[in-house]
Design a protein around this motif. Structure first.
Motif, mmCIF file in Angstrom:
data_model
loop_
_atom_site.group_PDB
_atom_site.id
_atom_site.type_symbol
_atom_site.label_atom_id
_atom_site.label_comp_id
_atom_site.label_asym_id
_atom_site.label_seq_id
_atom_site.Cartn_x
_atom_site.Cartn_y
_atom_site.Cartn_z
ATOM 1 N N HIS A 1 -1.065 12.679 4.753
ATOM 2 C CA HIS A 1 -2.091 11.537 4.470
ATOM 3 C C HIS A 1 -1.786 10.448 5.250
ATOM 4 O O HIS A 1 -0.674 10.303 5.507
ATOM 5 C CB HIS A 1 -1.738 11.280 2.934
ATOM 6 N N GLN B 1 0.850 -1.109 0.111
ATOM 7 C CA GLN B 1 0.114 -0.135 -0.094
ATOM 8 C C GLN B 1 0.903 1.412 -0.109
ATOM 9 O O GLN B 1 0.406 2.355 -0.383
ATOM 10 C CB GLN B 1 -0.781 0.060 1.299
ATOM 11 N N CYS B 2 2.004 1.160 0.504
ATOM 12 C CA CYS B 2 2.627 2.228 0.611
ATOM 13 C C CYS B 2 4.040 2.091 0.589
ATOM 14 O O CYS B 2 4.795 1.172 1.284
ATOM 15 C CB CYS B 2 2.384 3.089 2.162
ATOM 16 N N THR C 1 -0.887 14.153 -8.761
ATOM 17 C CA THR C 1 -1.438 12.529 -7.992
ATOM 18 C C THR C 1 -2.316 12.846 -6.900
ATOM 19 O O THR C 1 -2.489 11.634 -6.372
ATOM 20 C CB THR C 1 -0.150 12.028 -7.762
ATOM 21 N N ARG C 2 -2.804 13.741 -6.735
ATOM 22 C CA ARG C 2 -3.635 14.083 -5.431
ATOM 23 C C ARG C 2 -4.954 13.240 -5.504
ATOM 24 O O ARG C 2 -5.630 12.735 -4.112
ATOM 25 C CB ARG C 2 -4.199 15.438 -5.258
ATOM 26 N N HIS C 3 -5.441 12.833 -6.670
ATOM 27 C CA HIS C 3 -6.905 11.991 -6.477
ATOM 28 C C HIS C 3 -6.542 10.504 -6.463
ATOM 29 O O HIS C 3 -7.267 9.681 -6.484
ATOM 30 C CB HIS C 3 -7.519 12.206 -7.589
ATOM 31 N N ASN C 4 -5.186 10.008 -6.662
ATOM 32 C CA ASN C 4 -4.826 8.570 -6.809
ATOM 33 C C ASN C 4 -4.947 8.052 -5.226
ATOM 34 O O ASN C 4 -4.567 8.553 -4.326
ATOM 35 C CB ASN C 4 -3.469 8.480 -7.350
ATOM 36 N N THR C 5 -5.474 6.936 -5.224
ATOM 37 C CA THR C 5 -6.134 6.205 -3.916
ATOM 38 C C THR C 5 -5.490 4.661 -3.886
ATOM 39 O O THR C 5 -5.724 4.276 -2.795
ATOM 40 C CB THR C 5 -7.506 6.408 -3.817
ATOM 41 N N ARG C 6 -4.791 4.265 -4.945
ATOM 42 C CA ARG C 6 -4.576 2.853 -4.950
ATOM 43 C C ARG C 6 -3.259 2.602 -3.929
ATOM 44 O O ARG C 6 -3.274 1.790 -3.038
ATOM 45 C CB ARG C 6 -4.536 2.307 -6.276
ATOM 46 N N ARG D 1 -0.442 8.015 -5.161
ATOM 47 C CA ARG D 1 -0.363 9.553 -4.690
ATOM 48 C C ARG D 1 1.006 9.428 -4.217
ATOM 49 O O ARG D 1 1.608 8.919 -3.443
ATOM 50 C CB ARG D 1 -1.351 9.489 -3.459
ATOM 51 N N ILE E 1 0.550 4.772 -2.059
ATOM 52 C CA ILE E 1 1.318 6.215 -1.475
ATOM 53 C C ILE E 1 2.558 5.791 -1.882
ATOM 54 O O ILE E 1 3.446 4.596 -1.545
ATOM 55 C CB ILE E 1 0.846 6.278 -0.147
#
Length: 282
Positions: free
Chosen positions: A218, A78-79, A149-154, A124, A156
């Motif tokens: 975030h 995820q990150c 990239t602020r709207h990317n949610t998959r 993001r 980080i």
């Protein structure tokens, strides 16, 4: 003959890529870390070993970051957090710092391009640290990349630059004190982690954690694995607070520009072995 050789090379690369994708799908079927961090060490030693300029070592290091980011994304991590530039790195030679800043600007703008890896995987980008110390052109590139990239949610990607953990912790303490007593400003003498203001206020651990760079912008999953390359066994002032709980610290002897899937697989397998062990013990 040239056409045949090119065709064979394409076929070899295609088979290798398909095999890698299949292997990563198999790995992803097991427990996967939510958050992986990299101390990308060894660019300069790699360059000397390859008889290249130091700047070329840093360019190859960026290629390695893209490579490992894609590996992590295929594993459904995820990150990803990467130690891109320490505040202490400003003490290096003027030529090297200038080259690094130019590379940062170039690559940040490259990440903004449609169809790039961040766009393809829905990532993001956060640039975390004392960004006011960056040259103005780099700051503008940071703002553009983060905005696009602020709207990317998959997933980080945290690029920590210029960053030190002591600076992050100091900033978090300042925020806690300010939020606890807004009428009582931070003393001017509180300029670093060596001085702690006495306001008689408490800052619970969870409240403090939310003030850190990795959570302020975030929410970020807890750090599961921290990898340091080049064989050096120290954290170099990176994510010291985040490493305090259940983080597996892995040291690889490979220089960062050479680091790849074959170096990463044993680290993931070790994480999975320990995760399965915990489940069995329960």
């Amino acid at each position: 003959m040239t056409v045949i050789l090119r065709g064979l090379a394409w076929l070899r690369d295609s088979i290798a890529n398909q095999a890698e994708r299949f292997f990563l799908r198999v790995l992803a079927a097991g427990p996967v870390p939510r958050h992986v961090a990299f101390v990308m060490d060894g660019n300069r030693r790699y360059a000397r070993k390859q008889q290249k300029q130091v700047q070329e070592g840093h360019v190859d290091g960026y290629v390695a970051l893209r490579r490992m980011l894609e590996v992590c994304l295929r594993l459904n991590v995820q990150c990803v957090s990467a130690y891109a530039f320490s505040i202490e790195n400003f003490k290096r030679s003027e030529d090297e710092v200038e080259a690094l800043m130019k590379l940062a600007e170039e690559k940040l703008l490259e990440l903004c391009e449609h169809g790039d890896i961040l766009d393809e995987y829905g990532v993001r980008l956060n640039v975390l640290g004392r960004t006011s110390l960056l040259p103005e052109k780099v700051q503008l590139a940071v703002q553009k990349a983060e905005y696009m990239t602020r709207h990317n949610t998959r997933a980080i990607l945290n690029l920590c630059m210029p960053y030190t953990s002591r600076d992050e912790i100091t900033t978090a303490v300042e925020s806690c004190v300010r939020n606890a007593d807004p009428s009582n400003p931070i003393p001017a003498t509180f300029a670093g982690p060596d001085r702690v203001p006495d306001h008689g206020s408490r800052c619970p651990s969870k409240t403090f954690s939310r003030q850190l760079y990795l959570h302020d912008r975030h929410p970020t999953p807890p750090l599961d694995i921290l990898v340091r390359t080049s064989g050096v066994k120290r954290l170099s002032d990176f994510l010291l607070w985040q490493c305090c709980e259940d983080t597996q610290i892995q040291i690889s002897s490979t220089f960062w520009p050479d680091f790849g899937l074959l170096d990463f697989v044993p680290i993931i397998l070790d994480f999975q072995r320990k995760a399965w062990g915990r489940r069995i013990s329960l």
